[in-house]
Write an enzyme that holds these catalytic residues in place. Structure first.
Site, short mmCIF file in Angstrom:
data_model
loop_
_atom_site.label_atom_id
_atom_site.label_comp_id
_atom_site.label_asym_id
_atom_site.label_seq_id
_atom_site.Cartn_x
_atom_site.Cartn_y
_atom_site.Cartn_z
N CYS A 10 0.87 -1.18 0.00
CA CYS A 10 0.00 0.00 0.00
C CYS A 10 0.91 1.23 0.00
O CYS A 10 2.05 1.15 -0.47
CB CYS A 10 -0.98 -0.02 1.17
SG CYS A 10 -0.21 0.00 2.81
N ASN A 13 2.35 1.35 4.41
CA ASN A 13 2.65 0.06 5.06
C ASN A 13 2.37 0.09 6.56
O ASN A 13 3.04 -0.57 7.34
CB ASN A 13 4.10 -0.40 4.80
CG ASN A 13 4.40 -1.84 5.21
OD1 ASN A 13 5.55 -2.16 5.54
ND2 ASN A 13 3.42 -2.72 5.20
N CYS A 15 -1.33 0.78 7.55
CA CYS A 15 -2.78 0.54 7.71
C CYS A 15 -3.25 -0.69 6.95
O CYS A 15 -3.64 -1.70 7.54
CB CYS A 15 -3.58 1.75 7.27
SG CYS A 15 -3.32 3.21 8.29
N ARG A 16 -3.22 -0.61 5.61
CA ARG A 16 -3.87 -1.66 4.81
C ARG A 16 -3.01 -2.88 4.57
O ARG A 16 -3.47 -4.02 4.77
CB ARG A 16 -4.29 -1.07 3.45
CG ARG A 16 -5.39 -0.02 3.56
CD ARG A 16 -5.56 0.74 2.26
NE ARG A 16 -4.40 1.60 2.00
CZ ARG A 16 -4.18 2.26 0.88
NH1 ARG A 16 -5.03 2.13 -0.12
NH2 ARG A 16 -3.14 3.04 0.74
N SER A 17 -1.77 -2.68 4.08
CA SER A 17 -0.98 -3.87 3.72
C SER A 17 -0.58 -4.73 4.92
O SER A 17 -0.48 -5.96 4.77
CB SER A 17 0.24 -3.50 2.86
OG SER A 17 1.11 -2.62 3.51
N ASP A 125 -8.05 3.80 1.43
CA ASP A 125 -7.19 4.11 2.56
C ASP A 125 -8.05 4.54 3.76
O ASP A 125 -8.75 5.55 3.68
CB ASP A 125 -6.25 5.25 2.15
CG ASP A 125 -5.13 5.45 3.14
OD1 ASP A 125 -5.22 4.92 4.26
OD2 ASP A 125 -4.16 6.14 2.78
P1 4NP Z 1 -1.64 2.81 4.29
O1 4NP Z 1 -2.23 4.15 4.90
O2 4NP Z 1 -1.13 3.13 2.90
O3 4NP Z 1 -2.82 1.90 4.23
O4 4NP Z 1 -0.55 2.33 5.22
C1 4NP Z 1 -1.49 5.33 4.98
C2 4NP Z 1 -0.81 5.62 6.13
C3 4NP Z 1 -0.09 6.79 6.23
C4 4NP Z 1 -0.08 7.67 5.18
C5 4NP Z 1 -0.76 7.37 4.04
C6 4NP Z 1 -1.46 6.20 3.93
N1 4NP Z 1 0.63 8.90 5.29
O5 4NP Z 1 0.59 9.68 4.35
O6 4NP Z 1 1.28 9.13 6.31
#
Ligand code: 4NP
Length: 156
Positions: A10, A13, A15-17, A125
């Protein structure tokens, strides 16, 4: 034969992955299939961090401890270390395509393409929303994980 290796990617790394990795490990364990699983982000801002506390909470709700996971950024070498790279959303997929070596071993695709009827869809997200978004993320990644493992069982 070596265990099939899957990388879930994602943006951050955190939240989702991490949840996709956990769901895939759980689905494989339930089916008795040996796999290698990891996750990474196209961005490196959160490298070294634990998953988001809301992801940790959702995984715990499903009996899985993901507190040992640490975020890392995807690398070009990942395209040779993994058989499958699954992007959580179309932007992640486009970013991965941009860095993919021409002779990559990994098959790169969108995670929800594994679920009939969900082709082309993003795992949205949940970072800026409430905790219910993380339940939805879990449901989506678990559905995809079950399909990926079904495919492994069928080709075993
Ligand atoms: P992820 O979510 O891609 O599912 O891990 C996010 C977590 C943090 C950020 C973006 C997406 N960020 O911009 O900090």
């Amino acid at each position: 034969m070596a265990e099939p290796a899957f990388l879930f990617v994602c943006l951050g790394n955190i939240c989702r992955s991490p949840l996709a990795e956990a769901a895939f490990r759980a689905a494989a364990a339930d089916a008795g299939v040996a796999v290698v699983a990891d996750s990474a982000g196209t961005g490196g801002w959160h490298a070294g961090e634990q998953p988001d506390r809301r992801s940790i909470a959702v995984a715990a709700k499903h009996g899985i401890d993901i507190t040992g996971q640490r975020a890392r950024q995807v690398t070009r070498e990942d395209f040779d270390r993994f058989d499958h790279i699954l992007a959580l959303d179309p932007q992640n997929l486009a970013d991965l395509r941009r860095i993919a070596p021409k002779d990559a071993r990994a098959r790169l695709r969108l995670l929800l393409d594994a679920v009939p009827g969900w082709e082309g869809r993003a795992v949205d997200d949940p970072y800026y929303g409430g905790p219910e978004g993380f339940d939805r993320t879990w449901d989506e990644v678990r559905a995809a994980a079950d399909r990926l493992v079904e495919d492994l069982v069928q080709t075993r």
